[in-house]
Design an enzyme around this catalytic site. Sequence first.
Site, PDB file in Angstrom:
ATOM      1  N   ARG A   1       0.747  -1.148   0.011  1.00 37.73           N
ATOM      2  CA  ARG A   1      -0.001  -0.041  -0.131  1.00 37.73           C
ATOM      3  C   ARG A   1       0.757   1.339   0.092  1.00 37.73           C
ATOM      4  NH1 ARG A   1      -5.292  -1.119  -0.186  1.00 37.73           N
ATOM      5  NH2 ARG A   1      -5.629  -3.122   0.759  1.00 37.73           N
TER       6      ARG A   1
ATOM      7  N   PHE B   1      -1.030   6.739  -1.795  1.00 39.91           N
ATOM      8  CA  PHE B   1      -2.208   7.224  -2.494  1.00 39.91           C
ATOM      9  C   PHE B   1      -3.242   5.965  -2.986  1.00 39.91           C
ATOM     10  CE2 PHE B   1       0.963  10.635  -3.188  1.00 39.91           C
ATOM     11  CZ  PHE B   1       0.109  11.657  -2.403  1.00 39.91           C
TER      12      PHE B   1
ATOM     13  N   LYS C   1       0.983   0.170  -9.364  1.00 43.07           N
ATOM     14  CA  LYS C   1       0.884   1.220  -8.586  1.00 43.07           C
ATOM     15  C   LYS C   1      -0.515   1.858  -8.817  1.00 43.07           C
ATOM     16  CE  LYS C   1       3.489   4.634  -5.815  1.00 43.07           C
ATOM     17  NZ  LYS C   1       5.014   4.837  -5.363  1.00 43.07           N
TER      18      LYS C   1
ATOM     19  N   ASP D   1      12.946  10.808  -0.056  1.00 40.96           N
ATOM     20  CA  ASP D   1      12.503   9.681   0.931  1.00 40.96           C
ATOM     21  C   ASP D   1      13.358   8.669   0.922  1.00 40.96           C
ATOM     22  OD1 ASP D   1      10.733   8.349   2.455  1.00 40.96           O
ATOM     23  OD2 ASP D   1       9.426   7.646   0.912  1.00 40.96           O
TER      24      ASP D   1
END
Length: 236
Positions: A114, A117, A135, A229
Site C-alpha cells: 500500500r 495514494f 501502482k 524519501d
Amino acid sequence: MESEMADEPVTAVAEEGEGETVAAPAAVGSSKTMERVAAAKKFIEDHYRAQMKNIQERKERRLNLEQQLASSQVPREEQINLIKDLERKETEYMRLKRHRICVDDFELLTIIGRGAFGEVRLCREKSSGNIYAMKKLKKSEMVVRGQVEHVRAERNLLAEVGSHCIVKLYYSFQDAEYLYLIMEYLPGGDMMTLLMRADTLTEDVACFYIAETVLAIESIHKHNYIHRDISRTTYF
Ligand SMILES: Nc1ncnc2c1ncn2[C@@H]1O[C@H](COP(=O)(O)OP(=O)(O)OP(=O)(O)O)[C@@H](O)[C@H]1O
C-alpha cells in the site's frame, strides 16, 4: 486533474470610450501557464518528429525488401505477395501502437503493498502474459495533499532513468479517478524486511547494498532529481 488554466486568461478585451471595444495586448501567462505551454509545444514537436521518423523508417523497410527481391530469383507474383505481406504487418504494427493502454489490458492479481495514494498490485498483461507491479494513485488525494508535482516527478524519473538500480516503469496511464504506474515487479522485498529477517548483515553484504544504494542515488542525480524519501522501505 488541475484546472488553473481556466482562470488565467492570456488575452483580454478592454472597453474604451463610447461603447468602443479594443483588444488589449495579450497578457503574459503565469509561470505555471508558460510551463504548460512549453510542455504542450514539446509534446507536439516530439509527436510529429516521431511520426516523420516512423514514416521514413517504414519507407526504408519497403525499399530494402524491394531491393532484396529485385536481386533475387523469387517469382514476380510471390514478390508482390511478400510486399503486400510487409504492408499488412506495417498496418497492424501501427494499429497496435495507436492502442491506448488502460487498466482493462491487465488482469489484476494479489495486492502486494500500500502506498500513500492507493494500493500496489501484482498484475498480468493480457496480451503478453508479462507480470508487473501496478501502482494505483487516487488523483483527488494527490491534489488535496498537494503532491501532484512530486508524483509527476516520480513518474518522469522512472521513465527517464535507465539504471539497473532504479525500478523500471513500463507504462503510465490514467482514468477519471486514478493514475496507474505499471512497473517492473521486484519480488525480493524491501531493505526493512531484509534487516528484520537477517538482524545483522555481514560486512560483505552491507558493502554490496551500500554500493547499490550509492549507484541508485548517483543515477538519479545525473538526471537532476533528488530523492526526498531515502529509507529502508524504498530499497528493494
Ligand atoms: N515494483 C514493485 N515491486 C514489488 N513491490 C512493490 C513495488 N512497488 C511498490 N511495491 C510495494 O508497495 C509498497 C508501497 O509502494 P511505494 O512505497 O512505491 O508507495 P508510496 O506511495 O511511495 O508509499 P510511501 O509514500 O508510503 O513510501 C512498497 O512498500 C512495496 O511493498
